[in-house]
Design an enzyme around this catalytic site. Structure first.
Site, PDB file in Angstrom:
ATOM      1  N   TYR A   1     -29.993  34.313  24.198  1.00  0.00           N
ATOM      2  CA  TYR A   1     -30.186  35.303  25.410  1.00  0.00           C
ATOM      3  C   TYR A   1     -31.648  35.818  24.364  1.00  0.00           C
ATOM      4  CZ  TYR A   1     -31.733  38.579  28.613  1.00  0.00           C
ATOM      5  OH  TYR A   1     -32.344  40.136  29.104  1.00  0.00           O
TER       6      TYR A   1
ATOM      7  N   ASP B   1     -34.428  35.953  16.170  1.00  0.00           N
ATOM      8  CA  ASP B   1     -34.025  36.897  17.221  1.00  0.00           C
ATOM      9  C   ASP B   1     -33.063  37.492  16.667  1.00  0.00           C
ATOM     10  OD1 ASP B   1     -33.380  39.078  18.956  1.00  0.00           O
ATOM     11  OD2 ASP B   1     -33.718  37.500  20.385  1.00  0.00           O
TER      12      ASP B   1
ATOM     13  N   LYS C   1     -32.598  47.216  20.370  1.00  0.00           N
ATOM     14  CA  LYS C   1     -30.890  47.605  20.168  1.00  0.00           C
ATOM     15  C   LYS C   1     -30.391  49.251  19.124  1.00  0.00           C
ATOM     16  CE  LYS C   1     -29.283  44.418  22.997  1.00  0.00           C
ATOM     17  NZ  LYS C   1     -29.564  43.024  23.232  1.00  0.00           N
TER      18      LYS C   1
HETATM   19  C1  LIG Z   1     -30.597  42.326  24.106  1.00  0.00           C
HETATM   20  C2  LIG Z   1     -30.946  41.450  23.241  1.00  0.00           C
HETATM   21  C3  LIG Z   1     -32.178  41.178  23.682  1.00  0.00           C
HETATM   22  C4  LIG Z   1     -33.480  41.365  25.200  1.00  0.00           C
HETATM   23  O1  LIG Z   1     -33.158  43.482  24.724  1.00  0.00           O
HETATM   24  P1  LIG Z   1     -33.929  43.959  26.085  1.00  0.00           P
HETATM   25  O2  LIG Z   1     -33.949  45.425  25.166  1.00  0.00           O
HETATM   26  O3  LIG Z   1     -32.579  44.309  26.533  1.00  0.00           O
HETATM   27  O4  LIG Z   1     -34.717  44.304  26.351  1.00  0.00           O
HETATM   28  C5  LIG Z   1     -32.819  40.091  23.357  1.00  0.00           C
HETATM   29  N1  LIG Z   1     -32.533  39.471  22.059  1.00  0.00           N
HETATM   30  C6  LIG Z   1     -31.357  39.328  21.915  1.00  0.00           C
HETATM   31  C7  LIG Z   1     -30.646  38.739  20.892  1.00  0.00           C
HETATM   32  C8  LIG Z   1     -30.623  40.695  22.589  1.00  0.00           C
HETATM   33  O5  LIG Z   1     -29.361  40.725  22.427  1.00  0.00           O
END
Ligand SMILES: *Cc1c(COP(=O)(O)O)cnc(C)c1O
Length: 436
Positions: A145, A240, A272
């Site tokens: 994701y 990511d 995060k």
């Molecule tokens: C949470 C997450 C996102 C998206 O971040 P948001 O602040 O919710 O838009 C993207 N990549 C990874 C790996 C994530 O865990």
């Protein structure tokens, strides 16, 4: 456990004014059934709902609450910043301090551009990669994701998966056509893709450790292969670290693994933890790529609240608390929680797999090791739902989906571990009772 009458009342009201009653889908409890709890307070490792029920929190806002809820130092710095102004829409010192702190910790980062969500961070990284390479194709992995940007909502893990949507309606074939999806941990598939289409690929995008289908550690050498294929074919490697950044070590997953495998990502995305519970995310990388962004370069990217002084103050205060002591605590707590839960499930004969990468872990209700998205989908989600609700009734708030990581914080205590152990023995029986 007290009643959940007030949560039920709030949820009825919410359903009338917010789609599904929630601001983000997984919160709706679709995967586990029942009424979502409405929370009003958090303190350290505990959260409290509107009915006054207390829970050990294993969600941690999906990562950001790494030092616990309402940490006094974070609260102090937020109040200090907010009392001076919530936002200028102009340059201010806190964003510079936060960028310096990230760059100090991660040698692959020379520049950081701040945004307000992980979604935006990855969107920006993808745009930069396409501009830098003058190519279109983005390679991602099934079950990873990267936020809800159109082109990346293809086989995108937990939230989408929980709702049974392989891909999202509203994403046009045009928007998805330049996204190629490959099974995770599949060395041959990615090699073959590069052999066939290497010259079209702008970037390979991967979660540093996939954790949005449950935690699926990269096989040894998998990321190194991705990095090498990118290098040989003139593509960029986007790591990511929105979930893993500054959670798995003082410099994130890359910092941790780079001691064993030497490769360097071209762009890294964060979110995060770097906002400490406030909306801050960012994309980082070497100046030669990052300076393609406006105003130096012509790749456009902007945000009214980007680099917000209150949010960056919270992020900075949080990162300053993320020292080696904290990582040692997180690693220990993750092991302890994993052990007590796994022991309880084994005792009741509930098939499960505890998987982790450092302190990031999840429990799959499955027989075999989970190496990719297809494996993850083999889980017994009914057993998980029973387990989840029993844990909740006994004072432990888990992520409401079998496809999510669990999050420890520096505030979790021995008492929390005992409470989790007690709740797990009851919940394991509930899970066992669903087995056919
Ligand atoms: C949470 C997450 C996102 C998206 O971040 P948001 O602040 O919710 O838009 C993207 N990549 C990874 C790996 C994530 O865990």
């Amino acid at each position: 456990m007290k009643s959940i009458e007030q949560s039920e009342r709030w949820h009825q009201r919410a359903l009338k004014v917010i789609p599904g009653g929630v601001s983000s889908p997984v919160r709706a409890f679709s995967a586990v059934g029942g009424t979502p709890r409405y929370f009003v307070e958090g303190k350290g490792s505990r959260v409290f709902d509107v009915d006054g029920n207390e829970y050990v929190d294993m969600v941690g806002s999906w990562g950001p609450m790494i030092v616990g809820h309402a940490h006094p130092e974070v609260v102090r710095r937020v109040i200090e910043a907010a009392s001076k102004s919530s936002s200028f829409g102009a340059a201010s010192p806190n964003e510079v301090l936060l960028a310096e702190e990230i760059i100090r910790r991660v040698s692959a980062a020379e520049r950081v551009r701040f945004v307000s969500s992980g979604t935006e961070a990855v969107m920006t990284a993808v745009r930069l990669a396409r501009a830098a390479t003058k190519r279109n194709v983005i390679v991602k992995f099934a079950g990873c994701y990267h936020g809800h940007a159109d082109a990346l909502l293809v086989q995108a893990g937990s939230g989408v998966l929980t709702l049974g949507l392989p891909n999202s309606p509203g994403v046009t074939p045009g928007q998805a056509q330049d996204t190629v999806v490959v099974p995770y941990n599949d060395f041959e598939a990615i090699k073959e893709l590069f052999t066939k289409r290497g010259s079209e690929i702008a970037a390979v995008l991967t979660e540093a450790v996939p954790a949005n289908m449950g935690v699926v550690p990269p096989a040894p050498g998998f990321n190194a292969l991705l990095s090498q294929l990118c290098k040989e074919n003139g593509a960029l490697f986007i790591l990511d670290e929105v979930m893993t950044g500054f959670r798995l070590s003082s410099g994130g997953w890359w910092h941790l693994i780079n001691a064993e495998e030497s490769w360097t990502p071209d762009l890294i995305t964060y979110g995060k933890v770097i906002g400490g519970g406030y909306p801050v995310a960012g994309v980082a990388g070497p100046a030669r790529i990052m300076d393609l962004l406006a105003p130096i370069g012509s790749v456009y990217q902007a945000g009214t609240l980007s680099g917000n002084p209150v949010a960056t103050a919270a992020g900075l205060a949080t990162l300053e608390l993320c020292d080696e002591n904290l990582y040692a605590t997180l690693n220990r707590r993750a092991r302890e929680v994993g052990d007590v839960v796994s022991t309880a499930l084994s005792q009741e004969g509930v098939p499960h797999r505890l998987q982790n990468a450092g302190n990031l872990f999840s429990i799959f209700f499955a027989d075999e090791e989970v190496r990719n998205f297809a494996d993850a989908q083999g889980q017994d989600t009914k057993a998980f739902a029973a387990f989840f609700h029993s844990m909740l009734d006994n004072g432990v708030s888990l992520p409401p989906s079998a496809y999510e990581a669990w999050f420890v914080s520096g505030a979790h205590t021995d008492q929390d571990i005992e409470l989790i152990a007690g709740a797990s023995s009851v919940a394991a029986k509930a899970a066992a009772s669903t087995l056919g």
